[in-house]
Design an enzyme around this catalytic site. Structure first.
Site, short mmCIF file in Angstrom:
data_model
loop_
_atom_site.label_atom_id
_atom_site.label_comp_id
_atom_site.label_asym_id
_atom_site.label_seq_id
_atom_site.Cartn_x
_atom_site.Cartn_y
_atom_site.Cartn_z
N TYR A 65 0.78 -1.25 0.00
CA TYR A 65 0.00 0.00 0.00
C TYR A 65 0.81 1.29 0.00
O TYR A 65 0.25 2.35 -0.28
CB TYR A 65 -0.99 0.01 1.17
CG TYR A 65 -2.19 -0.84 0.87
CD1 TYR A 65 -3.27 -0.33 0.18
CD2 TYR A 65 -2.20 -2.18 1.21
CE1 TYR A 65 -4.36 -1.13 -0.15
CE2 TYR A 65 -3.28 -2.99 0.89
CZ TYR A 65 -4.36 -2.45 0.22
OH TYR A 65 -5.42 -3.24 -0.11
N GLY A 106 2.98 4.10 -1.45
CA GLY A 106 3.24 4.57 -2.80
C GLY A 106 1.95 4.62 -3.59
O GLY A 106 0.86 4.63 -3.03
N GLY A 123 -1.24 3.70 -5.54
CA GLY A 123 -2.18 2.59 -5.57
C GLY A 123 -2.08 1.72 -4.34
O GLY A 123 -1.59 2.13 -3.31
N HIS A 154 -3.81 5.52 5.48
CA HIS A 154 -3.59 6.83 4.83
C HIS A 154 -4.36 6.90 3.51
O HIS A 154 -5.01 7.91 3.22
CB HIS A 154 -2.09 7.03 4.60
CG HIS A 154 -1.73 8.36 4.05
ND1 HIS A 154 -1.31 8.53 2.75
CD2 HIS A 154 -1.71 9.60 4.63
CE1 HIS A 154 -1.05 9.82 2.55
NE2 HIS A 154 -1.28 10.48 3.67
N ASP A 155 -4.31 5.83 2.71
CA ASP A 155 -5.08 5.79 1.46
C ASP A 155 -6.57 5.95 1.75
O ASP A 155 -7.27 6.70 1.05
CB ASP A 155 -4.86 4.47 0.71
CG ASP A 155 -3.48 4.35 0.09
OD1 ASP A 155 -2.71 5.34 0.13
OD2 ASP A 155 -3.17 3.26 -0.43
N ASP A 200 -2.01 13.11 6.62
CA ASP A 200 -0.55 13.00 6.50
C ASP A 200 0.11 12.92 7.87
O ASP A 200 1.02 12.11 8.08
CB ASP A 200 0.01 14.18 5.71
CG ASP A 200 -0.36 14.15 4.23
OD1 ASP A 200 -0.94 13.15 3.77
OD2 ASP A 200 -0.04 15.13 3.54
#
Length: 121
Positions: free
Chosen positions: A27, A29, A31, A47-48, A88
């Protein structure tokens, strides 16, 4: 944005984010798919998911207001940008809190090994 996120990670972990986190696990980076490989990869998964909930601005490119001394403080009047900053901040703290279980074998991890069913946010 990604440049500010990089600074937060570097401040919290003392590691170079591009080297240590940009291609980590399934996960971290661009995509993401499958099941997070460990706690650090889970930081990226969360985070995504956090970015998916952001509405009204582009999480990757819009600048937000924040300060960093011993801790990260998100500020500014724009609720969307503040939300991105909080995403973040949470990830940078998560990386710091999981440094002891960071595994070098997941650096530059080929995502074709991420074959488990993807988790939902």
């Amino acid at each position: 944005n990604l440049f500010q996120f990089r600074k937060m990670i570097k401040k919290m972990t003392k590691k170079e984010p591009v080297v240590y986190y940009a291609f980590y696990g399934c996960y971290c980076g661009k995509g993401g798919r499958g099941k997070p490989k460990d706690a650090t990869d889970r930081c990226c998964f969360v985070h995504d998911c956090c970015y998916e909930k952001v509405t009204g601005c582009n999480p990757k490119w819009g600048y937000y207001t924040y300060s960093m001394n011993k801790q990260i403080v998100c500020g500014g009047d724009d609720p969307c940008k503040k939300q991105v900053c909080e995403c973040d901040k949470a990830a940078a703290i998560c990386f710091r809190d999981n440094l002891k279980t960071y595994k070098k074998k997941y650096m530059s991890f080929p995502n074709f090994f991420c074959t488990d069913p993807s988790e939902k946010c």
